[in-house]
Design a protein around this motif. Structure first.
Motif, PDB file in Angstrom:
ATOM      1  N   HIS A  60       7.680  -6.113  -4.360  1.00 51.92           N
ATOM      2  CA  HIS A  60       7.627  -4.797  -3.794  1.00 51.92           C
ATOM      3  C   HIS A  60       6.835  -3.649  -4.591  1.00 51.92           C
ATOM      4  O   HIS A  60       7.259  -3.391  -5.504  1.00 51.92           O
ATOM      5  N   VAL A  61       5.537  -3.691  -4.039  1.00 46.14           N
ATOM      6  CA  VAL A  61       4.654  -2.881  -5.080  1.00 46.14           C
ATOM      7  C   VAL A  61       4.457  -1.735  -4.623  1.00 46.14           C
ATOM      8  O   VAL A  61       3.692  -0.946  -5.386  1.00 46.14           O
ATOM      9  N   ARG A  62       4.970  -1.186  -3.492  1.00 46.33           N
ATOM     10  CA  ARG A  62       4.624   0.361  -3.057  1.00 46.33           C
ATOM     11  C   ARG A  62       5.355   0.594  -1.811  1.00 46.33           C
ATOM     12  O   ARG A  62       6.047  -0.422  -1.049  1.00 46.33           O
ATOM     13  N   SER A  66       7.182  -0.695   3.621  1.00 41.54           N
ATOM     14  CA  SER A  66       7.137  -1.306   2.222  1.00 41.54           C
ATOM     15  C   SER A  66       5.922  -2.204   2.136  1.00 41.54           C
ATOM     16  O   SER A  66       5.626  -2.889   3.064  1.00 41.54           O
ATOM     17  N   VAL A  67       5.388  -2.120   0.992  1.00 46.57           N
ATOM     18  CA  VAL A  67       4.207  -2.920   0.892  1.00 46.57           C
ATOM     19  C   VAL A  67       4.691  -4.234  -0.101  1.00 46.57           C
ATOM     20  O   VAL A  67       4.934  -3.737  -1.275  1.00 46.57           O
ATOM     21  N   ILE A 127       5.500  -3.834   5.635  1.00 49.54           N
ATOM     22  CA  ILE A 127       6.932  -4.071   6.294  1.00 49.54           C
ATOM     23  C   ILE A 127       7.425  -2.527   6.871  1.00 49.54           C
ATOM     24  O   ILE A 127       7.794  -1.719   6.079  1.00 49.54           O
ATOM     25  N   ALA A 128       7.486  -2.670   8.105  1.00 52.13           N
ATOM     26  CA  ALA A 128       7.930  -1.118   8.655  1.00 52.13           C
ATOM     27  C   ALA A 128       9.579  -1.202   8.470  1.00 52.13           C
ATOM     28  O   ALA A 128      10.161  -2.234   8.831  1.00 52.13           O
ATOM     29  N   ASN A 129       9.942  -0.139   7.708  1.00 55.49           N
ATOM     30  CA  ASN A 129      11.291  -0.332   7.131  1.00 55.49           C
ATOM     31  C   ASN A 129      12.139   1.051   7.699  1.00 55.49           C
ATOM     32  O   ASN A 129      11.885   2.002   7.159  1.00 55.49           O
TER      33      ASN A 129
END
Length: 396
Positions: free
Chosen positions: A281-283, A272-273, A263-265
């Motif tokens: 949200h893992v990474r 965001s991964v 996810i481009a944040n």
């Protein structure tokens, strides 16, 4: 029984047990090897894969494997239905309400469609079967249908509520109008454009989405203004889960192995991964200010992230999920498309009046093309792939 004899018997017994274990282990190992070697290899349906060269440098990468959800886009051969379509880059300009058509061989604007001042065409979207292009004219609640074979505007589809973004389900059965300002997903028949069902999103600013790997029936969609990610069952057309990642999530991309979503944040300056199974949200991968759009490299080894506020493009290695390179390209890079041969990255400069063409080998801007103000979701068409999931050209 005397002690020496007892020891001799125990020793002999131990040797027999070890020998039997070795035989059993070898038989099992041979069976596993035989099973593995007989597993069929899944081949792409649209031609051969390119040579395994890294588009970011000279390092050799492994060719796309059978488990790669993007394997079809690595082909050098276009699908039969688009093989003879002329190559153009279609650029929607929000404020003036135009779509400009660029010939990528000359870098010249060759055609312009006008839909009215402040009509806000947001993205140019290839249909699921890649037969048509749709300019998503948000301000007029309509789709402008373009024939890529002739370059002509075919018709205006009215009554599509505020189409900020347009997607198609992986089976091609439904179109999804992302009505961002209504926070609604409108499921529609992709041929008649009659409504099927509308789902209200439990968030503010529903924006971009991507779909799960083959065999699944869910999608993840970002909500730009409140940091939420929504998981939706696109077959049952209902909301499943909500995750708050914070910041301003924009573009969404499934990783090639189908296990994570990127996810481009824009609000956090990175990616965001998310694990879609647990919705956690893992990474987080730091890039630069204003991480906004993403495009998968032609060999699917990297993803290009446009850092709109920093005027940069960050290149993330998809095997390590780490930034490999940062390109200072200037402007305000927004939505991006990779050229069919993988050698160029085309980006719209949202706060300006240009489109930048970037070398994927050097990261240098090789052309800037003057277009109208507020250029947004450009598409380079046609592209390799079996079908289009929509947006500004997402293929599988």
């Amino acid at each position: 029984m005397d002690q020496p004899r007892r020891r001799l018997i125990l020793t002999a017994f131990a040797v027999v047990v070890i020998a039997v274990a070795i035989v059993v282990w070898r038989r099992h190992d041979g069976a596993v090897a035989k099973t593995s070697s007989s597993t069929p290899t899944v081949m792409p349906s649209v031609g051969p894969s390119p040579s395994p060269t890294d588009s970011v440098g000279s390092r050799t990468k492994k060719p796309a494997g059978a488990s790669n959800v993007y394997r079809a886009i690595t082909s050098k051969t276009l699908a039969p239905q688009v093989r003879h379509d002329p190559a153009y880059v279609y650029v929607p300009n929000g404020d003036p309400g135009t779509v400009e058509v660029i010939d990528p061989s000359t870098y010249k604007v060759v055609r312009r469609f006008s839909f009215g001042f402040h009509s806000y065409p947001e993205h140019v979207t290839p249909s699921w079967d890649m037969r048509w292009l749709y300019a998503d004219v948000d301000g007029r609640s309509e789709l402008a249908q373009i024939d890529p074979r002739t370059g002509k505007l075919v018709r205006l589809v009215h009554g599509v509520d505020r189409p900020y973004n347009l997607y198609f389900t992986p089976d091609g059965s439904r179109a999804i109008d992302v009505a961002e300002y209504e926070n609604t997903l409108d499921f529609m028949d992709p041929h008649s454009w009659k409504p099927i069902k509308a789902i209200k999103m439990p968030c503010n600013g529903s924006d971009h989405m991507d779909f799960g790997p083959p065999g699944t029936s869910y999608l993840l969609i970002s909500c730009e203004y409140d940091g939420r990610i929504i998981k939706v069952d696109w077959k049952k057309m209902k909301v499943l889960r909500v995750l708050n990642v914070g910041g301003m999530p924009i573009d969404v991309k499934l990783t090639p192995d189908g296990k994570r979503f990127l996810i481009a944040n824009q609000g956090l300056g990175g990616v965001s991964v998310v694990d879609p199974a647990t919705m956690k949200h893992v990474r987080f991968i730091p890039t630069a200010r204003g991480a906004h759009g993403m495009a998968i490299s032609r060999d699917t080894s990297h993803v290009y992230v446009t850092d709109r506020l920093a005027g940069e493009v960050s290149v993330i290695d998809l095997s390590t999920l780490k930034v490999d390179a940062t390109w200072n390209v200037g402007g305000s890079p927004d939505m991006a498309q990779v050229s069919p041969d993988g050698s160029q990255l085309w980006v719209s400069n949202r706060f300006g009046t240009t489109v930048s063409v970037i070398s994927t080998k050097t990261g240098q801007v090789i052309h800037r093309i003057q277009v109208g103000p507020d250029p947004h979701g450009l598409t380079y068409f046609p592209q390799p792939g079996r079908f289009s999931l929509g947006h500004n050209g997402v293929y599988r």
